[in-house]
Design a protein around this motif. Structure first.
Motif, mmCIF file in Angstrom:
data_model
loop_
_atom_site.group_PDB
_atom_site.id
_atom_site.type_symbol
_atom_site.label_atom_id
_atom_site.label_comp_id
_atom_site.label_asym_id
_atom_site.label_seq_id
_atom_site.Cartn_x
_atom_site.Cartn_y
_atom_site.Cartn_z
ATOM 1 N N ASN A 1 45.545 39.074 36.047
ATOM 2 C CA ASN A 1 45.161 40.115 37.019
ATOM 3 C C ASN A 1 46.336 40.693 37.781
ATOM 4 O OD1 ASN A 1 42.410 39.992 36.390
ATOM 5 N ND2 ASN A 1 42.047 38.324 37.830
ATOM 6 N N ASP B 1 38.417 43.049 34.880
ATOM 7 C CA ASP B 1 39.125 44.185 34.279
ATOM 8 C C ASP B 1 39.234 44.061 32.756
ATOM 9 O OD1 ASP B 1 39.556 45.351 36.769
ATOM 10 O OD2 ASP B 1 41.474 44.326 37.064
ATOM 11 N N TYR B 2 38.635 43.013 32.197
ATOM 12 C CA TYR B 2 38.850 42.731 30.781
ATOM 13 C C TYR B 2 37.573 42.779 29.955
ATOM 14 C CZ TYR B 2 43.651 41.260 31.561
ATOM 15 O OH TYR B 2 44.991 41.243 31.865
ATOM 16 N N ALA C 1 43.592 33.496 35.849
ATOM 17 C CA ALA C 1 43.184 34.764 36.459
ATOM 18 C C ALA C 1 44.356 35.429 37.180
ATOM 19 C CB ALA C 1 42.034 34.517 37.436
ATOM 20 N N HIS D 1 35.702 36.052 36.334
ATOM 21 C CA HIS D 1 37.032 36.005 36.954
ATOM 22 C C HIS D 1 37.946 37.123 36.463
ATOM 23 C CE1 HIS D 1 36.259 31.923 38.586
ATOM 24 N NE2 HIS D 1 35.577 31.761 37.466
ATOM 25 N N LEU D 2 37.592 37.744 35.349
ATOM 26 C CA LEU D 2 38.465 38.762 34.736
ATOM 27 C C LEU D 2 37.673 40.055 34.562
ATOM 28 C CD1 LEU D 2 40.025 36.438 31.983
ATOM 29 C CD2 LEU D 2 41.019 37.019 34.218
#
Length: 270
Positions: free
Chosen positions: A269, A48-49, A265, A45-46
């Motif tokens: 986000n 970008d992390y 999220a 779900h993340l």
């Protein structure tokens, strides 16, 4: 899941796991009895992390000096956590914590306020004082009784039966105690964490001031069916927060992070 060990100069050590390959960093703290892989679902779900899950002391291979059982206080944790960030070359990050992990997240926030973007606290422990927690760990005589009950559980479970019949303890707490405290290892984990983490909290007035003045954005998530970290006693605290996001969801305590991933999220986000 592969884990790593961070060794601090104080002879304490932290077990942690890293997953995800995003450019942003999210530091997570789990709840009582959990493991880092309980948070691995966040990776989907993340995207970008890079997600770092730190195991609480007395869980897995995270331990204090000689695994001693004594109070850990915020100044000690701030030093350890600051050095941990330096070792991983983390300059900016966000925080996510669940239940007992909330104590560590707030202590981490105090040591790194200018580096934190988001702080998400899911059913956080340590904001209000809970009667059974205080009774079990203070004063010293009661703490010794609590320890003996964890070593020899028959009187403890007898006491649970009496409390249940009198209606002096809610069914969720009874169910948790019977499920989690069957093994001696779990009972000792309860004793170690409750005693050691007791003072790892920020006085409520001070916490409100920090949250309201911080450049970091705070999100609080509770479950209205949660009897472990009941949102109702938190209402006075929450009403004094001026710019935080507050979510009271329909869920209970168990799997509250998974059940509110859409909120988490959406927050991270942005």
């Amino acid at each position: 899941m592969a884990t790593s060990i961070y060794h601090h100069s104080s002879k304490s050590q932290l077990e942690y796991s890293v997953f995800g390959r995003g450019k942003k960093t999210l530091v997570c703290y789990h709840g009582f009895g959990q493991k880092p892989d309980d948070f691995q679902f966040l990776e989907d779900h993340l995207i970008d992390y890079r997600i770092i899950v730190i195991r609480l002391f007395y869980h897995g291979r995270s331990k204090r000096r000689n695994n001693e059982i004594s109070h850990i206080r915020i100044p000690e944790w701030k030093i350890i956590f600051t050095d941990f960030l330096h070792s991983l070359q983390i300059e900016r990050f966000s925080l996510l914590a669940y239940s007992m992990g909330g104590r560590f997240a707030l202590a981490s926030f105090l040591g790194s306020e200018n580096k934190i973007d988001q702080v998400i606290l899911v059913a956080p422990d340590g904001i209000i004082r809970r009667f059974w927690y205080q009774l079990a760990t203070f004063p010293v005589v009661l703490r010794q009784v609590f320890y003996l009950l964890m070593i020899e559980p028959k009187p403890f479970f007898w006491l649970l039966d009496r409390l249940e019949k009198k209606g002096w303890m809610n069914q969720t707490m009874i169910k948790f105690a019977r499920k989690e405290l069957q093994s001696e290892d779990k009972r000792l984990l309860v004793y170690r964490t409750w005693v050691s983490f007791k003072h790892l909290r920020i006085p409520q007035k001070q916490l409100i001031q920090h949250v309201n003045q911080s450049a970091s954005h705070f999100t609080f998530i509770f479950g209205e069916k949660d009897k472990m970290i009941d949102p109702v006693p938190h209402q006075h605290f929450l009403s004094q927060l001026k710019k935080s996001d507050i979510h009271i969801t329909t869920y209970g305590h168990n799997k509250l992070v998974e059940n509110t991933i859409n909120i988490i999220a959406a927050t991270l986000n942005k």
